[in-house]
Motif scaffolding. Structure first.
Motif, PDB file in Angstrom:
ATOM      1  N   UNK A 145       0.412  -1.241  -0.155  1.00 50.63           N
ATOM      2  CA  UNK A 145      -0.122   0.390   0.025  1.00 50.63           C
ATOM      3  C   UNK A 145       0.832   1.196   0.329  1.00 50.63           C
ATOM      4  N   UNK A 146       1.758   1.464   0.591  1.00 43.72           N
ATOM      5  CA  UNK A 146       2.892   2.655   0.312  1.00 43.72           C
ATOM      6  C   UNK A 146       3.023   2.782  -1.007  1.00 43.72           C
ATOM      7  N   UNK A 147       3.550   1.965  -1.680  1.00 42.44           N
ATOM      8  CA  UNK A 147       3.457   2.136  -3.204  1.00 42.44           C
ATOM      9  C   UNK A 147       2.502   3.038  -3.586  1.00 42.44           C
ATOM     10  N   UNK A 148       1.012   2.933  -3.137  1.00 41.49           N
ATOM     11  CA  UNK A 148      -0.160   4.408  -3.255  1.00 41.49           C
ATOM     12  C   UNK A 148       0.319   5.538  -2.729  1.00 41.49           C
ATOM     13  N   UNK A 149       0.890   5.296  -1.509  1.00 39.01           N
ATOM     14  CA  UNK A 149       1.244   6.658  -0.987  1.00 39.01           C
ATOM     15  C   UNK A 149       1.729   7.887  -2.122  1.00 39.01           C
ATOM     16  N   UNK A 185      -9.951  19.014   0.450  1.00 34.95           N
ATOM     17  CA  UNK A 185     -10.088  18.151   1.324  1.00 34.95           C
ATOM     18  C   UNK A 185      -9.381  16.873   0.329  1.00 34.95           C
ATOM     19  N   UNK A 186      -7.963  16.673   0.662  1.00 33.37           N
ATOM     20  CA  UNK A 186      -6.739  15.899   0.015  1.00 33.37           C
ATOM     21  C   UNK A 186      -7.487  14.522   1.049  1.00 33.37           C
ATOM     22  N   UNK A 187      -7.912  14.652   2.452  1.00 36.54           N
ATOM     23  CA  UNK A 187      -7.621  13.155   2.496  1.00 36.54           C
ATOM     24  C   UNK A 187      -9.354  13.524   2.118  1.00 36.54           C
ATOM     25  N   UNK A 188      -9.671  13.383   1.246  1.00 38.86           N
ATOM     26  CA  UNK A 188     -10.500  12.647   0.389  1.00 38.86           C
ATOM     27  C   UNK A 188     -10.305  11.988  -0.240  1.00 38.86           C
ATOM     28  N   UNK A 189      -9.634  13.036  -0.799  1.00 38.58           N
ATOM     29  CA  UNK A 189      -8.931  12.388  -2.497  1.00 38.58           C
ATOM     30  C   UNK A 189      -7.987  11.435  -2.465  1.00 38.58           C
ATOM     31  N   UNK A 249      -4.323   1.081   5.694  1.00 39.06           N
ATOM     32  CA  UNK A 249      -2.717   1.609   5.575  1.00 39.06           C
ATOM     33  C   UNK A 249      -2.817   3.102   5.131  1.00 39.06           C
ATOM     34  N   UNK A 250      -4.045   3.378   4.176  1.00 38.50           N
ATOM     35  CA  UNK A 250      -4.080   4.610   3.531  1.00 38.50           C
ATOM     36  C   UNK A 250      -4.147   5.794   4.402  1.00 38.50           C
ATOM     37  N   UNK A 251      -5.725   5.627   4.871  1.00 42.47           N
ATOM     38  CA  UNK A 251      -6.005   6.214   6.238  1.00 42.47           C
ATOM     39  C   UNK A 251      -4.763   6.379   7.775  1.00 42.47           C
ATOM     40  N   UNK A 252      -4.314   5.659   8.381  1.00 48.22           N
ATOM     41  CA  UNK A 252      -3.176   5.355   8.847  1.00 48.22           C
ATOM     42  C   UNK A 252      -1.812   7.046   8.434  1.00 48.22           C
ATOM     43  N   UNK A 253      -1.209   6.711   7.461  1.00 48.67           N
ATOM     44  CA  UNK A 253      -0.509   7.509   6.534  1.00 48.67           C
ATOM     45  C   UNK A 253      -0.745   8.898   6.047  1.00 48.67           C
ATOM     46  N   UNK A 254      -2.472   9.246   6.532  1.00 50.89           N
ATOM     47  CA  UNK A 254      -3.148  10.369   6.160  1.00 50.89           C
ATOM     48  C   UNK A 254      -1.961  11.355   6.657  1.00 50.89           C
ATOM     49  N   UNK A 255      -2.039  11.821   7.745  1.00 51.66           N
ATOM     50  CA  UNK A 255      -1.104  12.807   8.158  1.00 51.66           C
ATOM     51  C   UNK A 255       0.062  13.299   7.904  1.00 51.66           C
ATOM     52  N   UNK A 256       1.252  12.014   7.470  1.00 57.74           N
ATOM     53  CA  UNK A 256       2.442  11.325   6.792  1.00 57.74           C
ATOM     54  C   UNK A 256       2.499  12.427   5.336  1.00 57.74           C
TER      55      UNK A 256
END
Length: 231
Positions: free
Chosen positions: A40-44, A138-142, A186-193
């Motif tokens: 999932x990090x590749x998607x981030x 709303x970056x988090x939503x995207x 994983x995406x949600x957890x890494x949202x602040x980063x």
């Protein structure tokens, strides 16, 4: 781009076929592929690249990753297939290990490539379109919305292609659902980063790209987004 390719190759070479078992509260025993821990990090990375530099840059990174996967598959086949020296005692241990780790079946290879290629393009496309619709808010939503679409397609392609007929339908469905939920988590957890990296890059580069009036074809490498200078 380097980060995307590195995570992609490692996820597909280190432990993709290793089944891990964990016991979760309420859910109980869950089985998943070890390679999914870091994929999932590749998607981030893809989200960050699309948000800052635009779909065209992300598209080049996706093709770079796809090319790297093809080369890694080709190299693995050559190395495993080369005759081992019969005079080396070490080869008696190494060759079976290489065949086990790198001798993936054609179904796994095809499934990985198809799922990655389609899933990443869907992720970047949705991310770019949502940025225009939301006018950059709303970056988090995207990031989460694009991950739901991209990872959903990824799992819908990978598991049936790789394991249909080998696993019963109930197990196959449970693996697909768990992996989609895990990757979204994983995406949600890494949202602040993700917020921190995106903002830092925009300040450093002085750009913020909106993909207006470009071709979203996966096969075009020329179109640029509407780059807004922040300097």
């Amino acid at each position: 781009m380097a980060g995307t390719v590195a995570v992609l190759l490692c996820s597909n070479l280190i432990g993709p076929a290793k089944a891990c078992v964990v016991t979760l509260p309420v859910i109980g025993i869950v089985t998943f592929g070890a390679g999914n821990l870091f994929f999932p990090i590749s998607y981030i990375f893809g989200d960050v690249m699309t948000e800052v530099y635009g779909y065209a840059r992300a598209r080049r990174a996706i093709w770079a990753g796809f090319g790297a996967m093809i080369f890694a598959t080709f190299m693995s086949a050559i190395v495993v297939g080369m005759p081992a020296s019969p005079t080396s005692d070490y080869n008696k241990l190494l060759q079976p290990a290489l065949e086990t780790v790198f001798g993936n079946t054609w179904r796994i290879v095809v499934a990985s490539m198809a799922a990655y290629w389609v899933g990443d393009f869907v992720n970047s496309f949705v991310m770019a379109k949502m940025k225009i619709w939301s006018e950059g808010r709303h970056l988090w939503m995207r990031t989460i919305g694009s991950t739901i679409c991209g990872q959903g397609i990824d799992s819908l392609l990978f598991y049936p292609i790789a394991f249909y007929g080998l696993l019963d339908n109930a197990t196959l469905a449970s693996l697909m659902v768990f992996n989609v939920l895990f990757k979204i988590g994983v995406e949600v957890a890494f949202t602040p980063a993700t917020y921190w990296v995106v903002n830092a890059l925009k300040r450093a580069e002085g750009v913020d790209t909106y993909d207006r009036d470009i071709s979203f074809s996966p096969f075009s490498l020329k179109d640029e987004g509407d780059t807004k200078s922040l300097k």
